[in-house]
Design an enzyme around this catalytic site. Sequence first.
Site, short mmCIF file in Angstrom:
data_model
loop_
_atom_site.label_atom_id
_atom_site.label_comp_id
_atom_site.label_asym_id
_atom_site.label_seq_id
_atom_site.Cartn_x
_atom_site.Cartn_y
_atom_site.Cartn_z
CE LYS A 183 -1.74 2.60 3.17
NZ LYS A 183 -1.58 3.90 2.48
N GLY A 236 7.44 4.81 7.56
CA GLY A 236 6.56 5.95 7.80
C GLY A 236 6.88 6.57 9.15
CB SER A 237 5.06 9.02 11.17
OG SER A 237 3.82 8.35 11.26
CB THR A 238 7.85 7.38 15.45
OG1 THR A 238 9.16 7.36 14.86
CG2 THR A 238 7.92 6.64 16.78
N GLY A 241 3.98 3.79 13.11
CA GLY A 241 4.69 2.54 13.44
C GLY A 241 4.17 1.96 14.75
CD GLU A 259 14.13 0.90 8.12
OE1 GLU A 259 14.62 1.90 8.68
OE2 GLU A 259 14.68 -0.21 8.11
CB CYS A 293 13.44 9.14 7.23
SG CYS A 293 14.56 8.28 6.12
CD GLU A 390 10.30 12.70 11.05
OE1 GLU A 390 9.19 12.18 11.24
OE2 GLU A 390 11.20 12.14 10.41
P1 NAD Z 1 2.77 8.25 7.79
O1 NAD Z 1 3.21 7.44 8.95
O2 NAD Z 1 1.72 9.25 8.00
O3 NAD Z 1 2.26 7.31 6.62
C1 NAD Z 1 3.10 6.31 6.06
C2 NAD Z 1 2.23 5.23 5.46
O4 NAD Z 1 1.57 4.55 6.52
C3 NAD Z 1 1.14 5.73 4.52
O5 NAD Z 1 1.00 4.82 3.46
C4 NAD Z 1 -0.10 5.74 5.43
O6 NAD Z 1 -1.30 5.60 4.71
C5 NAD Z 1 0.17 4.52 6.30
N1 NAD Z 1 -0.43 4.54 7.64
C6 NAD Z 1 -0.63 5.60 8.45
N2 NAD Z 1 -1.19 5.19 9.61
C7 NAD Z 1 -1.34 3.85 9.52
C8 NAD Z 1 -1.88 2.85 10.40
N3 NAD Z 1 -2.36 3.17 11.60
N4 NAD Z 1 -1.89 1.56 9.99
C9 NAD Z 1 -1.39 1.23 8.78
N5 NAD Z 1 -0.89 2.13 7.90
C10 NAD Z 1 -0.84 3.42 8.27
O7 NAD Z 1 4.11 8.90 7.19
P2 NAD Z 1 4.24 9.89 5.94
O8 NAD Z 1 3.77 11.23 6.39
O9 NAD Z 1 3.66 9.27 4.73
O10 NAD Z 1 5.85 9.88 5.73
C11 NAD Z 1 6.71 10.62 6.51
C12 NAD Z 1 7.28 9.80 7.65
O11 NAD Z 1 7.96 8.67 7.12
C13 NAD Z 1 8.31 10.56 8.43
O12 NAD Z 1 8.13 10.32 9.80
C14 NAD Z 1 9.64 9.97 7.95
O13 NAD Z 1 10.70 10.09 8.85
C15 NAD Z 1 9.25 8.55 7.72
N6 NAD Z 1 10.20 7.89 6.81
C16 NAD Z 1 11.11 7.02 7.35
C17 NAD Z 1 12.08 6.42 6.52
C18 NAD Z 1 13.12 5.49 7.10
O14 NAD Z 1 13.82 4.82 6.35
N7 NAD Z 1 13.30 5.43 8.43
C19 NAD Z 1 12.08 6.69 5.15
C20 NAD Z 1 11.11 7.58 4.64
C21 NAD Z 1 10.18 8.17 5.49
#
Ligand code: NAD
Length: 487
Positions: A183, A236-238, A241, A259, A293, A390
């Site tokens: 997704k 995605g975000s912490t 996660g 991640e 990130c 962040e």
């Molecule tokens: P986000 O966490 O809002 O969303 C990321 C993904 O997760 C999206 O596809 C979203 O639809 C999905 N998602 C959100 N909540 C969910 C849940 N409860 N259950 C399942 N899926 C869910 O993050 P974002 O705003 O899209 O991206 C930015 C974040 O990603 C930043 O915190 C950045 O640091 C992190 N990031 C980390 C790395 C790494 O390698 N550590 C790389 C790129 C981005």
Amino acid sequence: MPSTFNPELVEAPIGHWIGNKFITGQPGIELHRPSDGTSYASCPVGSAETVDHAVSTAKKALQTSGWGTCRPRERTEAMQRWADMIVADAEKIGQLESLSSSRPISQSVSVDVAVTAEQIRFFAEMADKEGGDVIPTDGNHLGMVLSEPYGVVGAITPWNVPVSMAGWKIGPALAAGNAIVLKPSELTPFSTLYIAQLAVKAGIPAGIVNIVLGDGLTTGASLIAHPDIAKVSFTGSTIAGAAIMKTIASTQIKPMTLELGGKSPQVVFSSADLNVAARCIARSILLNAGQTCVAGTRVIVDKRVSAEFVTLLSAAMTSYRAGATWDEATDYSPVISERQLSRIESIVDAAVFEGAEAIIGGKRMDRKGYFYEPTILSNVEKDSPALVEEIFGPVITVQTFEAEEEAFALSDHPTYGLAAGVFSKDLQQALRAVKRIEAGTVWVNRYGRSRDHILPTGGYKASGIGKDLGREAYKSNRRQKSVLIEI
Ligand code: NAD
């Protein structure tokens, strides 16, 4: 050199990609182009039934195609063909990326798409090179560890570098013999959909790569909770996660790679080449307008050189050209959405209200789209969100130190530990910093990844669990079975 394109003319089909078919859904989330705010598409939100259809398609494809059990070199060859097709279509994929995300066309084609193809090749080459082990046992036994694929991997990716995030997940999962249901972020689905279609054209069996579209709470949560998803890989975000860990714990225990976010320090010692440090740090925070990130958001500089360094950094950070992502001259991006722009604005405004100084920037740009000025903040209160959270925007804070241990103490973040930069010509000092700093990656006299995909990436502390890239990513897509044979 990728060229300027007209966003109105880019064809961007949207729908779930399941098996070898596009399944269009009801219009769902309205999408706006970050460069000018224009509404241009709608992303459907896949239901639990859509997710179930994708997962059962993947499971069936694994059973009927032999993807996980074939001669591994066949996987390597199919994935190499896929990478070739991605390179051949780089301009088109780059346009899809630059239409929806904040990535400028000059970078999406020559960096993001190119790196994605390289990473797929890198993992493809592991398929017939990484295996199990024969274990030393007493003479009456033969002990082995077999390495086997999981089955169907469920992956979720963010919007900041969509195509390469998809490559990070699909590459190792497929090379290791799994199928995948991915997704992408609801804001940036197009490039991922496009490369998934290319996978089938390259000879990867239909149903091995499936893409479901939708938000986190409906589609994402259904995907990770699906009983036939054997392993979860999330970037995605912490906060998301943590929600994913909860969902997994409350449905069915399964392995996961997370991640997550960061708030990475960059320590500049007095012996550093200040020009190099300023250039690297400016690039790290302005690449994708700070929406990476590993963005090096907290500068910690020796007091004796701080004035000179801040002057150099300010000059470096004001030399970038803001523009639409479809303009080939652009090297400074918008942020992804109005919501994200307002968030950056409120964090910076609050810091300034508390007494911080905006040395440069500190406000949105006076132009169409979601642009925020490159910003340096000094005198930030130590518990200010500007220093702790962040921001995911082009904002850097500057703190000074007098003694080395003070620099290390400032570099420690209470929760994050994703990456760090160290600038010093004193080798011993740099090595002390490398050993002392708590982060999953430390860069010395540079900032950012190279194209050596063998180096794993991942966070310490709340920045994540497990690794992407490197052998570690391949291995984490396989499970180990111990076998003991009585001879
Ligand atoms: P986000 O966490 O809002 O969303 C990321 C993904 O997760 C999206 O596809 C979203 O639809 C999905 N998602 C959100 N909540 C969910 C849940 N409860 N259950 C399942 N899926 C869910 O993050 P974002 O705003 O899209 O991206 C930015 C974040 O990603 C930043 O915190 C950045 O640091 C992190 N990031 C980390 C790395 C790494 O390698 N550590 C790389 C790129 C981005």
